[in-house]
Design an enzyme around this catalytic site. Structure first.
Site, PDB file in Angstrom:
ATOM      1  CB  CYS A   1     -25.825  30.853 -12.226  1.00 10.08           C
ATOM      2  SG  CYS A   1     -24.500  29.701 -12.703  1.00 10.08           S
TER       3      CYS A   1
ATOM      4  CB  CYS B   1     -22.795  30.880  -7.737  1.00  8.73           C
ATOM      5  SG  CYS B   1     -23.682  31.256  -9.280  1.00  8.73           S
TER       6      CYS B   1
ATOM      7  CB  CYS C   1     -20.018  28.146 -11.032  1.00 10.70           C
ATOM      8  SG  CYS C   1     -21.016  29.634 -10.795  1.00 10.70           S
TER       9      CYS C   1
ATOM     10  CB  CYS D   1     -23.759  26.423 -11.373  1.00  6.78           C
ATOM     11  SG  CYS D   1     -23.931  27.472  -9.902  1.00  6.78           S
TER      12      CYS D   1
ATOM     13  CB  CYS E   1     -32.780  42.975   6.576  1.00  8.67           C
ATOM     14  SG  CYS E   1     -31.602  41.915   7.453  1.00  8.67           S
TER      15      CYS E   1
ATOM     16  CB  CYS F   1      -7.024  46.619  18.317  1.00  6.30           C
ATOM     17  SG  CYS F   1      -5.898  48.028  18.242  1.00  6.30           S
TER      18      CYS F   1
ATOM     19  CB  CYS G   1     -11.083  53.773  33.673  1.00  2.73           C
ATOM     20  SG  CYS G   1      -9.794  52.570  33.265  1.00  2.73           S
TER      21      CYS G   1
END
Length: 296
Positions: A80, A103, A100, A77, A256, A163, A214
């Protein structure tokens, strides 16, 4: 150290086939050389220093053979850096980028929760992952999220309608909802969610307000909670940020400062500055350690 019939030739070392590994061949050649040098007349003794050299060569040769065997039944992999069974490895069409399932699951989850469609993890690869090829390692929750992200990508941001019922939030398009418009003049904006079947107002994006305009509904709705000044004060106190495109309030729980609103607009959570083509237009730091280290 004893040497017997097993060392009469290279094929005799394992009794099965000629070794192909260079280290193994070197080791066998060394043993054959020693045998010919001293002549074979049955078991014999060697110096301790020679035994150590032979043992070291044997240990290295066995390790090389083990690696060679692993490469035949396992694959590495690239994330990893562990050898995994070929049955638990993922690769897309070009078959060169292999990872893999564990991961890949973490990679896809990270991208989906950022509101993005996942691509191949390889740095320079822009291959869009397909939901069918990801079924083997995605659980139902991630599968549903990925389906939603694919649908979002197919609908322009200005055409997206969600919705308003919190337990639903199903994504629809304005085009589809226009075709389902009511023929009644006082129910021009009345629509029905395609999933939960709940009725809502497409104009102000709230549950349907029967016999109320509205503007009046929004005014009454706001008065039930807090006036505009208090709302802004509350937002400032909790460090909320309002999307300048759809006007929705957003709270950063963790991560972040680069925010991707569900309407498609991207901006800096710290100052509100826009992000264009995945690049910030402000000079704010990308993250605050408090949102990274202490996020639950």
């Amino acid at each position: 150290m004893f040497m017997g019939e097993a060392f009469k030739g290279r094929e005799g070392l394992t009794g099965k086939e000629r070794p192909t590994n260079k280290m193994t061949l070197t080791f066998v050649d060394a043993l054959i050389f020693i045998q010919r040098k001293v002549g074979y007349g049955g078991p014999f003794l060697m110096r301790q220093s020679s035994v150590k050299v032979a043992y070291k060569l044997a240990k290295t040769a066995i390790a090389c053979l083990a690696t060679e065997f692993a490469e035949k039944v396992l694959e590495l992999c690239a994330i990893c850096l562990e050898y995994k069974s070929k049955d638990s490895m993922f690769s897309h069409n070009n078959r060169t980028h292999k990872y893999c399932y564990s991961c890949m699951n973490k990679h896809v989850e990270s991208k989906l929760l950022q509101g993005q469609l996942p691509e191949c993890p390889h740095e320079s690869c822009k291959f869009k992952l397909e939901i069918e090829s990801c079924k083997k390692f995605l659980n139902k929750r991630l599968h549903d999220i990925m389906s939603t992200r694919i649908k979002e990508a197919s609908i322009p941001p200005t055409q997206r309608v969600y919705c308003p019922f919190p337990k639903c939030s199903f994504l629809m398009s304005k085009t589809d909802l226009q075709n389902a418009a009511s023929t009644s003049s006082h129910e021009t904006w009345k629509r029905k969610c395609s999933k939960c079947r709940g009725r809502f107002c497409m104009n102000c994006k709230v549950p349907w307000h029967d016999k109320t305009k509205c503007s009046d509904y929004i005014k009454n709705f706001a008065n039930q909670f807090v006036n505009e000044v208090e709302l802004k004060s509350l937002a400032a106190k909790n460090r909320w940020r309002q999307c300048t495109k759809c006007m929705q309030m957003i709270e950063l729980a963790a991560g972040c400062h680069h925010i991707s609103c569900r309407c498609g607009y991207e901006f800096c959570y710290r100052c509100g500055g826009a992000w264009i083509n995945k690049t910030a237009t402000c000079s704010c730091p990308l993250w605050d350690l408090g949102y990274i280290l202490y996020a639950e």
